[in-house]
Design a protein around this motif. Structure first.
Motif: not given
Length: 326
Positions: A19, A25, A27, A95, A129
């Protein structure tokens, strides 16, 4: 409960490697694609499968005009894929950590409305995730299945694992699946709740499954004698763990053979960062299982995943080997 076949490798995908840890959040798509491809390549070295990639993600993705039809690709497949010797565990990265740290989930107090809400929010984030990682692996033809510790009944007492039934993981492996677990918010008998890190999970599974080796994929080349962003940081190529659990640096050599490592963790990281990683890696190595800490999505990570370090460590390989020395 033991698996029918020996476990080749347990892989930890570091949250900072898959990530963008400083972007909420988000990736790291490029790294995740490369890591998934390398995992497939490594798995194929120890099993039997066709050379072509048979995708297993048949869901519609954002931006797709229609649902992909991959069913026909499997009609001529005579033999199942043999990927049942790997287990994947991943961290949360950008995340979950924000939700957990802001609400105090890692400190407990489930009776407080903020903590309870944070518990829910944290699990929504980390499981989303987890789904994306399972899908990325499935697109590489890896029969991956999501396994959340909370949903599988894992729990802690004073932040130490109190209950962790690995039978579900074993059954999935014996059925030819690749279990994909993750750091999770779990119930704690003393605190009410806490965060169970992926590094602790991998140590527990290693003790029960006894893989041939364990690989930690990170966002740096390995363990350094100080935070790698600092000037003159030195990569520690080999660390020896003794019977009493203490460890020392073997390569490179320092005047202080028991030199300790200075570590740091982001303010929102509720799992301990590199310090926890080294501690759990040493615990695994004490079992006689080699541990490799290496930068994800590099030629060095592929070498580690392929098991080529068990016999000899190439001079040009960049990473850290942690192993037991009687």
């Amino acid at each position: 409960m033991e698996t029918k076949s020996p476990i080749r490798c347990i892989v930890k995908l570091g949250g900072a490697a898959i990530t963008c840890k400083n972007e909420f959040e988000k990736i790291n798509e490029a790294n995740l694609v490369t890591v998934s491809s390398q995992l497939r390549e490594a798995m194929m070295m120890f099993g039997s499968s066709s050379g072509s990639v048979l995708e297993m993600d048949w869901s519609k993705r954002p931006g797709d005009s229609e649902t992909p039809n991959k069913v026909d690709d499997f009609k001529e497949q005579q033999h199942g894929l043999d990927y049942n010797s790997f287990v994947v565990i991943h961290g949360a990265g950008s995340f979950g950590h924000f939700q957990a740290s802001k609400s105090g989930v890692h400190k407990g107090g489930l009776n407080q409305p903020l903590v309870k809400a944070g518990f829910v929010a944290t699990r929504i984030s980390v499981t989303s995730l987890n789904l994306e990682i399972v899908r990325a692996l499935a697109r590489e033809g890896i029969p991956s299945v999501a396994m959340s510790p909370f949903s599988c009944g894992w729990s802690t007492r004073d932040r130490n694992i109190a209950s962790a039934d690995v039978s579900t993981v074993v059954e999935a492996l014996d059925s030819g699946f690749v279990p994909v677990l993750h750091g999770d918010a779990v119930l704690d008998e003393s605190l009410g709740c806490t965060i169970l890190s992926g590094d602790v999970i991998i140590s527990h599974l290693a003790a029960h499954l006894k893989p041939q080796f364990v690989v930690f994929l990170t966002d740096v080349f390995g363990v350094y004698d100080r935070p790698p962003t600092e000037p003159n940081a030195v990569l520690l190529r080999e660390i020896a763990v003794r019977k009493d659990g203490k460890w020392s640096v073997v390569n490179p050599t320092f005047q202080d053979s028991d030199k300790k490592v200075e570590t740091s963790a982001a303010s929102h990281d509720t799992t301990g960062g590199m310090e926890t990683k080294i501690s759990e890696a040493a615990t695994i190595a004490k079992l006689g299982i080699d541990v490799y800490i290496v930068k994800a999505a590099t030629e060095h990570s592929l070498t580690a995943l392929s098991g080529k370090l068990r016999d000899k460590i190439p001079e040009d390989w960049l990473g850290t080997v942690i192993r037991y020395v009687p």
